[in-house]
Write a protein that holds these residues in place. Structure first.
Motif, PDB file in Angstrom:
ATOM      1  N   ILE A 209       0.918  -1.086   0.002  1.00 17.07           N
ATOM      2  CA  ILE A 209       0.272  -0.219   0.280  1.00 17.07           C
ATOM      3  C   ILE A 209       0.635   1.588   0.115  1.00 17.07           C
ATOM      4  CG2 ILE A 209      -1.722   1.329   0.965  1.00 17.07           C
ATOM      5  CD1 ILE A 209      -2.698  -0.867  -0.074  1.00 17.07           C
ATOM      6  N   VAL A 210       0.102   2.191  -1.470  1.00 21.04           N
ATOM      7  CA  VAL A 210       2.141   3.096  -1.105  1.00 21.04           C
ATOM      8  C   VAL A 210       1.204   4.325  -0.378  1.00 21.04           C
ATOM      9  CG1 VAL A 210       3.131   4.468  -3.141  1.00 21.04           C
ATOM     10  CG2 VAL A 210       2.427   1.922  -3.532  1.00 21.04           C
ATOM     11  N   LEU A 211       1.493   4.966   0.699  1.00 20.18           N
ATOM     12  CA  LEU A 211       2.079   6.612   1.295  1.00 20.18           C
ATOM     13  C   LEU A 211       2.544   7.073   0.242  1.00 20.18           C
ATOM     14  CD1 LEU A 211       1.493   5.340   4.380  1.00 20.18           C
ATOM     15  CD2 LEU A 211      -0.240   4.881   2.517  1.00 20.18           C
ATOM     16  N   PHE A 212       2.075   8.273  -0.373  1.00 15.82           N
ATOM     17  CA  PHE A 212       2.695   9.569  -0.893  1.00 15.82           C
ATOM     18  C   PHE A 212       2.267  11.129  -0.209  1.00 15.82           C
ATOM     19  CE2 PHE A 212       2.699   7.922  -5.621  1.00 15.82           C
ATOM     20  CZ  PHE A 212       3.763   6.906  -4.963  1.00 15.82           C
ATOM     21  N   GLY A 213       3.047  11.442   0.101  1.00 20.60           N
ATOM     22  CA  GLY A 213       2.779  12.931   0.786  1.00 20.60           C
ATOM     23  C   GLY A 213       4.114  13.834   1.438  1.00 20.60           C
ATOM     24  N   GLY A 214       3.890  15.079   2.055  1.00 28.62           N
ATOM     25  CA  GLY A 214       4.789  15.485   2.121  1.00 28.62           C
ATOM     26  C   GLY A 214       6.062  15.737   3.577  1.00 28.62           C
ATOM     27  N   ALA A 215       6.596  15.969   2.725  1.00 27.30           N
ATOM     28  CA  ALA A 215       8.007  15.478   3.540  1.00 27.30           C
ATOM     29  C   ALA A 215       8.152  16.869   4.870  1.00 27.30           C
ATOM     30  CB  ALA A 215       9.525  15.925   3.418  1.00 27.30           C
ATOM     31  N   ARG A 216       7.435  18.326   4.671  1.00 28.08           N
ATOM     32  CA  ARG A 216       7.395  19.073   5.486  1.00 28.08           C
ATOM     33  C   ARG A 216       6.468  19.143   6.470  1.00 28.08           C
ATOM     34  NH1 ARG A 216       9.963  24.173   1.689  1.00 28.08           N
ATOM     35  NH2 ARG A 216      10.827  22.506   0.199  1.00 28.08           N
ATOM     36  N   ILE A 217       5.531  18.157   6.473  1.00 32.15           N
ATOM     37  CA  ILE A 217       4.004  17.939   7.268  1.00 32.15           C
ATOM     38  C   ILE A 217       4.849  17.642   8.853  1.00 32.15           C
ATOM     39  CG2 ILE A 217       1.997  17.489   7.825  1.00 32.15           C
ATOM     40  CD1 ILE A 217       1.321  17.656   4.529  1.00 32.15           C
ATOM     41  N   PRO A 218       4.024  18.934  10.128  1.00 34.17           N
ATOM     42  CA  PRO A 218       4.829  18.302  11.533  1.00 34.17           C
ATOM     43  C   PRO A 218       3.353  17.292  12.281  1.00 34.17           C
ATOM     44  CG  PRO A 218       3.721  20.219  11.405  1.00 34.17           C
ATOM     45  CD  PRO A 218       3.438  19.926  10.031  1.00 34.17           C
ATOM     46  N   GLU A 219       4.385  16.362  12.942  1.00 35.02           N
ATOM     47  CA  GLU A 219       2.867  15.923  13.748  1.00 35.02           C
ATOM     48  C   GLU A 219       2.479  16.923  14.792  1.00 35.02           C
ATOM     49  OE1 GLU A 219       4.276  13.859  16.836  1.00 35.02           O
ATOM     50  OE2 GLU A 219       6.566  13.726  16.010  1.00 35.02           O
ATOM     51  N   PRO A 220       1.226  16.793  15.261  1.00 36.83           N
ATOM     52  CA  PRO A 220       0.901  17.706  15.689  1.00 36.83           C
ATOM     53  C   PRO A 220       0.343  18.566  16.817  1.00 36.83           C
ATOM     54  CG  PRO A 220      -1.014  16.002  15.056  1.00 36.83           C
ATOM     55  CD  PRO A 220       0.334  15.500  14.396  1.00 36.83           C
ATOM     56  N   SER A 221       1.928  17.979  18.059  1.00 31.18           N
ATOM     57  CA  SER A 221       2.106  17.640  18.766  1.00 31.18           C
ATOM     58  C   SER A 221       3.226  19.130  18.513  1.00 31.18           C
ATOM     59  CB  SER A 221       2.746  17.151  19.600  1.00 31.18           C
ATOM     60  OG  SER A 221       3.969  16.091  19.327  1.00 31.18           O
ATOM     61  N   LYS A 222       4.435  19.245  17.472  1.00 31.73           N
ATOM     62  CA  LYS A 222       5.260  20.084  16.772  1.00 31.73           C
ATOM     63  C   LYS A 222       5.328  20.947  15.794  1.00 31.73           C
ATOM     64  CE  LYS A 222       8.493  16.766  17.320  1.00 31.73           C
ATOM     65  NZ  LYS A 222       9.838  15.282  17.529  1.00 31.73           N
TER      66      LYS A 222
ATOM     67  N   GLY B  92      -0.784 -12.293   7.240  1.00 33.81           N
ATOM     68  CA  GLY B  92       0.729 -13.204   7.904  1.00 33.81           C
ATOM     69  C   GLY B  92       1.096 -12.052   7.398  1.00 33.81           C
ATOM     70  N   GLY B  93       0.856 -10.683   6.919  1.00 36.27           N
ATOM     71  CA  GLY B  93       1.930  -9.848   7.031  1.00 36.27           C
ATOM     72  C   GLY B  93       3.279  -9.785   5.377  1.00 36.27           C
ATOM     73  N   LYS B  94       2.487 -10.296   5.117  1.00 41.94           N
ATOM     74  CA  LYS B  94       3.208 -10.257   3.362  1.00 41.94           C
ATOM     75  C   LYS B  94       2.326  -9.361   2.485  1.00 41.94           C
ATOM     76  CE  LYS B  94       6.225 -13.445   5.066  1.00 41.94           C
ATOM     77  NZ  LYS B  94       7.764 -12.765   5.286  1.00 41.94           N
ATOM     78  N   GLU B  95       0.698 -10.111   2.369  1.00 46.13           N
ATOM     79  CA  GLU B  95       0.464  -8.367   1.762  1.00 46.13           C
ATOM     80  C   GLU B  95       0.062  -6.927   2.210  1.00 46.13           C
ATOM     81  OE1 GLU B  95      -1.024  -9.626  -1.167  1.00 46.13           O
ATOM     82  OE2 GLU B  95      -0.321 -12.092  -1.352  1.00 46.13           O
ATOM     83  N   ASN B  96       0.015  -6.001   2.044  1.00 44.79           N
ATOM     84  CA  ASN B  96      -0.637  -4.870   1.652  1.00 44.79           C
ATOM     85  C   ASN B  96       0.555  -4.244   2.974  1.00 44.79           C
ATOM     86  OD1 ASN B  96      -2.551  -4.993  -0.247  1.00 44.79           O
ATOM     87  ND2 ASN B  96      -4.223  -5.623   1.650  1.00 44.79           N
ATOM     88  N   VAL B  97       1.988  -4.491   2.822  1.00 45.01           N
ATOM     89  CA  VAL B  97       2.460  -3.970   2.942  1.00 45.01           C
ATOM     90  C   VAL B  97       2.668  -2.219   3.289  1.00 45.01           C
ATOM     91  CG1 VAL B  97       4.937  -4.116   4.180  1.00 45.01           C
ATOM     92  CG2 VAL B  97       3.811  -6.263   3.497  1.00 45.01           C
ATOM     93  N   ILE B  98       3.091  -1.761   4.602  1.00 45.94           N
ATOM     94  CA  ILE B  98       3.258  -0.300   3.667  1.00 45.94           C
ATOM     95  C   ILE B  98       4.139   0.603   3.414  1.00 45.94           C
ATOM     96  CG2 ILE B  98       3.302   1.811   5.520  1.00 45.94           C
ATOM     97  CD1 ILE B  98       0.075   0.897   4.758  1.00 45.94           C
ATOM     98  N   VAL B  99       4.049   1.026   2.340  1.00 45.00           N
ATOM     99  CA  VAL B  99       5.874   1.673   1.498  1.00 45.00           C
ATOM    100  C   VAL B  99       5.642   3.411   1.830  1.00 45.00           C
ATOM    101  CG1 VAL B  99       5.043   1.237  -1.009  1.00 45.00           C
ATOM    102  CG2 VAL B  99       6.920   1.363  -0.136  1.00 45.00           C
ATOM    103  N   THR B 100       6.914   4.099   1.785  1.00 40.13           N
ATOM    104  CA  THR B 100       6.751   4.730   2.630  1.00 40.13           C
ATOM    105  C   THR B 100       7.716   5.515   0.846  1.00 40.13           C
ATOM    106  OG1 THR B 100       7.671   6.261   4.264  1.00 40.13           O
ATOM    107  CG2 THR B 100       5.604   5.025   4.386  1.00 40.13           C
TER     108      THR B 100
END
Length: 280
Positions: A73-86, A120-128
């Motif tokens: 499962i492919v995740l694209f998105g901004g490197a500059r978006i901070p976590e809410p606490s920051k 089994g953790g072999k399908e739909n593995v997160i990739v960033t």
């Protein structure tokens, strides 16, 4: 990486060890004497670019196969978006407001990884992309679930280390953007795009173009944050102008939350790869 040597010929690593032990002479210290595959100056020559491209395609492919990863499962998105606490460290108010997508990315990756682990953790593995911001959130969510995730990092002129949540055995580094993009999509069962900048736009339109032109099977294609995407891209204007077809607007969906994305992927009913392009 596991080593397989099922033939009777001497293995390359044995010769590497042997060469390390030869006497120091003008001949053995000359560049010409180095084994070709251990000679970094030779490997970096312009004429060797095709070989480097092949190696960069082959190494992650072999290691992912050996690990047993079958789909991602492919995740694209901004490197500059901070976590809410920051978010108070964000350069702009908009970036601070977009910090909510850090949490949505993290939660989506957590939910998807839990579902993956049921099988089994072999399908739909997160990739960033393996970096900070949204990428970090995706790998972090997989850790929250107790699972693994992939990071496809790339060497940049400025310092960039992989985020600490990428599974070490699945953390890859690239020189060629093109080969990195191939690895993002070769196992993709869904593509999720979060707010981002030039890099995110590049990845978004590259993947959409492959699907639009029938070069890639249709998969769930989700854009997180309707307001963001509609404020920076006038999708309807493209269709009205005829530069894309109205049907092309059905290649993706807008979502706002992790759970909404999970539900859409679970119930996605899309045809296979296009055989023709509407409007041509």
């Amino acid at each position: 990486m596991s080593k397989k040597n099922n033939n009777p010929l001497r293995h390359a690593d044995k010769d590497m060890e042997a060469v390390d032990g030869v006497p120091v002479t003008p001949q053995t210290q000359a560049p010409a004497y180095q084994l070709a595959f251990t000679d970094s100056d030779f490997m970096c020559r312009e004429e060797l670019r095709p070989v480097r491209l092949q190696l960069e395609l082959l190494k992650p492919e072999m290691m992912l196969d050996e690990y047993g990863v079958r789909s991602t499962i492919v995740l694209f998105g901004g490197a500059r978006i901070p976590e809410p606490s920051k978010k108070d460290t964000a350069r702009t108010k908009t970036l601070a407001d977009l910090s909510r997508f850090y949490d949505e990315t993290r939660e989506f990756a957590r939910l998807m990884t839990l579902k993956s682990m049921e099988g089994g953790g072999k399908e739909n593995v997160i990739v960033t992309g393996g970096g900070p911001g949204v990428m970090e959130a995706g790998n972090r969510g997989a850790v929250d679930a107790g699972g693994v995730s992939i990071g496809l990092n790339i060497v940049l002129p400025f310092e960039q280390a992989p985020n600490e949540y990428v599974t070490p055995d699945l953390c890859f580094n690239f020189h060629y953007f093109a080969i990195r993009k191939m690895h993002f999509l070769m196992r993709a069962k869904a593509i999720c795009v979060f707010p981002g900048g030039f890099g995110t736009m590049d990845e978004l339109f590259e993947a959409l173009t492959l699907i639009q032109t029938g070069r890639m099977q249709r998969v769930p294609f989700l854009l997180f944050g309707r307001d963001f995407w509609q404020s920076i891209i006038n999708w309807d204007a493209l269709a009205d102008a005829g530069t894309i077809s109205a049907e092309d607007l059905d290649l993706f969906r807008f979502v706002e939350t992790a759970q909404e994305a999970m539900d859409l992927i679970e119930n996605w009913d899309a045809p296979s790869a296009r055989e023709s392009i509407p409007g041509r």
